[in-house]
Design a protein around this motif. Structure first.
Motif, PDB file in Angstrom:
ATOM      1  N   LEU A 108       0.798  -1.289  -0.003  1.00 36.14           N
ATOM      2  CA  LEU A 108       0.060   0.102  -0.152  1.00 36.14           C
ATOM      3  C   LEU A 108       0.732   1.406  -0.017  1.00 36.14           C
ATOM      4  O   LEU A 108       0.348   2.314  -0.725  1.00 36.14           O
ATOM      5  CB  LEU A 108      -0.975  -0.002   1.198  1.00 36.14           C
ATOM      6  N   CYS A 109       1.951   1.141   0.738  1.00 35.47           N
ATOM      7  CA  CYS A 109       3.038   2.294   0.553  1.00 35.47           C
ATOM      8  C   CYS A 109       3.356   2.618  -0.877  1.00 35.47           C
ATOM      9  O   CYS A 109       3.485   3.703  -1.497  1.00 35.47           O
ATOM     10  CB  CYS A 109       4.220   2.038   1.565  1.00 35.47           C
ATOM     11  N   GLY A 110       3.846   1.639  -1.505  1.00 36.46           N
ATOM     12  CA  GLY A 110       4.097   1.789  -2.976  1.00 36.46           C
ATOM     13  C   GLY A 110       3.081   2.512  -3.770  1.00 36.46           C
ATOM     14  O   GLY A 110       2.850   3.436  -4.639  1.00 36.46           O
ATOM     15  N   MET A 111       1.647   1.874  -3.690  1.00 32.51           N
ATOM     16  CA  MET A 111       0.515   2.260  -4.288  1.00 32.51           C
ATOM     17  C   MET A 111       0.119   3.699  -3.973  1.00 32.51           C
ATOM     18  O   MET A 111       0.167   4.498  -4.925  1.00 32.51           O
ATOM     19  CB  MET A 111      -0.435   1.434  -3.935  1.00 32.51           C
ATOM     20  N   GLN A 150      -9.116  -3.370  -8.760  1.00 30.61           N
ATOM     21  CA  GLN A 150      -9.250  -5.022  -8.980  1.00 30.61           C
ATOM     22  C   GLN A 150      -7.958  -5.424  -8.226  1.00 30.61           C
ATOM     23  O   GLN A 150      -8.155  -6.520  -7.290  1.00 30.61           O
ATOM     24  CB  GLN A 150      -9.048  -5.294 -10.114  1.00 30.61           C
ATOM     25  N   VAL A 151      -6.814  -5.067  -8.595  1.00 35.14           N
ATOM     26  CA  VAL A 151      -5.655  -5.279  -7.911  1.00 35.14           C
ATOM     27  C   VAL A 151      -5.472  -5.133  -6.510  1.00 35.14           C
ATOM     28  O   VAL A 151      -5.029  -5.861  -5.631  1.00 35.14           O
ATOM     29  CB  VAL A 151      -4.286  -4.890  -8.683  1.00 35.14           C
ATOM     30  N   GLU A 152      -5.937  -3.854  -6.274  1.00 30.79           N
ATOM     31  CA  GLU A 152      -5.829  -3.569  -4.589  1.00 30.79           C
ATOM     32  C   GLU A 152      -6.625  -4.779  -3.902  1.00 30.79           C
ATOM     33  O   GLU A 152      -6.260  -4.986  -2.790  1.00 30.79           O
ATOM     34  CB  GLU A 152      -6.381  -2.285  -4.307  1.00 30.79           C
ATOM     35  N   ALA A 153      -7.567  -4.969  -4.279  1.00 34.52           N
ATOM     36  CA  ALA A 153      -8.609  -5.917  -3.429  1.00 34.52           C
ATOM     37  C   ALA A 153      -7.875  -7.315  -3.304  1.00 34.52           C
ATOM     38  O   ALA A 153      -8.191  -7.929  -2.424  1.00 34.52           O
ATOM     39  CB  ALA A 153     -10.076  -6.256  -4.354  1.00 34.52           C
ATOM     40  N   MET A 181      -7.897   3.063  -1.951  1.00 36.83           N
ATOM     41  CA  MET A 181      -7.925   3.406  -3.426  1.00 36.83           C
ATOM     42  C   MET A 181      -8.949   4.332  -3.971  1.00 36.83           C
ATOM     43  O   MET A 181      -8.435   5.240  -4.649  1.00 36.83           O
ATOM     44  CB  MET A 181      -7.876   1.991  -4.170  1.00 36.83           C
ATOM     45  N   ASP A 182     -10.256   4.272  -3.172  1.00 39.39           N
ATOM     46  CA  ASP A 182     -11.047   5.177  -3.880  1.00 39.39           C
ATOM     47  C   ASP A 182     -10.731   6.785  -3.389  1.00 39.39           C
ATOM     48  O   ASP A 182     -10.675   7.611  -4.197  1.00 39.39           O
ATOM     49  CB  ASP A 182     -12.548   5.058  -2.960  1.00 39.39           C
ATOM     50  N   ARG A 183     -10.245   6.749  -2.198  1.00 38.58           N
ATOM     51  CA  ARG A 183      -9.671   8.099  -1.935  1.00 38.58           C
ATOM     52  C   ARG A 183      -8.670   8.600  -2.597  1.00 38.58           C
ATOM     53  O   ARG A 183      -8.223   9.856  -2.996  1.00 38.58           O
ATOM     54  CB  ARG A 183      -9.496   8.493  -0.445  1.00 38.58           C
ATOM     55  N   ALA A 184      -7.621   7.734  -2.814  1.00 40.12           N
ATOM     56  CA  ALA A 184      -6.434   8.002  -3.518  1.00 40.12           C
ATOM     57  C   ALA A 184      -6.748   8.392  -4.969  1.00 40.12           C
ATOM     58  O   ALA A 184      -6.209   9.370  -5.370  1.00 40.12           O
ATOM     59  CB  ALA A 184      -5.236   6.692  -3.591  1.00 40.12           C
TER      60      ALA A 184
END
Length: 234
Positions: A108-111, A150-153, A181-184
């Motif tokens: 998540l840090c990289g994303m 999709q990938v995050e989930a 992801m939505d907020r990002a």
């Protein structure tokens, strides 16, 4: 209007090859490797969708993919050369080997770094290079975000450890709950629109961009809050 890639931007296939090479050269448990594998999965999805007429403007999406990837690859190269990457990437590279950080935190840090900072910059650079405006690429931007979601989930499902007790799961869930992801992606699009309007005012543009880089790095640092071996905050 035709799309013309900026100089020295890798093709999607070249990005896939480079990500695979990076992955092969990293030891197990390396935090950068955790994110790199996630990013490889995303890039392979984009490549497959480009071949399947998924995007309205595949040529521009291919350019954007290369411009976008080049920012992460530059961070990898900077770190390998002993230079510090941009602020948004520093937490991941600084703490990549910390034993108290879970794989999901690294992912998540990289994303966070790549979506909330690199993606707005890549969209702006692509628009300038191809003579487009952000609204011209907005539909495909959201299609890319659908792939990222999709990938995050999948990442959350695969990397969130099975808790043996609530005290194991709760601190990790608290830390990774800092980011979604939505907020990002909403924040990234707001940054694109705001920075595009500031492009004719270079001092303001540079100031906002620097502040964004730093604030994204701060969130990344929070995502990498170390946990002890049992998943607890130290």
């Amino acid at each position: 209007m035709t799309s013309s890639a900026p100089a020295n931007v890798p093709t999607v296939d070249q990005v896939v090859d480079r990500l695979r090479a990076i992955q092969a050269g990293l030891p197990g448990g390396d935090g950068v490797g955790v994110f790199n594998q996630v990013y490889l999965t995303v890039t392979e999805l984009v490549r497959d969708r480009l071949a399947a007429a998924y995007f309205d403007d595949p040529a521009t999406v291919a350019t954007l993919d290369g411009v976008f990837a080049a920012r992460y690859l530059q961070a990898v190269d900077d770190a390998a050369a002993g230079a510090r990457p941009s602020a948004c990437w520093r937490p991941l590279f600084d703490l990549r080997g910390h034993p108290g950080i879970q794989p999901l935190q690294f992912a998540l840090c990289g994303m966070n770094a790549h979506i909330e900072y690199d993606l707005p910059v890549a969209v702006l650079d692509t628009c300038r290079a191809t003579g487009r405006e952000p609204q011209d690429v907005e539909a495909d931007y959201h299609r890319i975000n659908d792939l990222l979601a999709q990938v995050e989930a999948r990442v959350r499902e695969e990397l969130l450890p099975e808790p043996t007790a609530l005290r194991v799961a709760d601190p990790l869930l608290h830390v990774v709950g800092v980011w979604s992801m939505d907020r990002a992606r909403d924040a990234a699009w707001a940054s694109i629109v705001g920075l595009w309007e500031l492009r004719q005012v270079p001092p303001a543009y540079r100031a906002v961009l620097a502040a964004l880089d730093g604030s994204v790095g701060m969130v990344g640092r929070a995502l990498l809050t170390p946990l002890d071996g049992q998943g607890r905050l130290p």
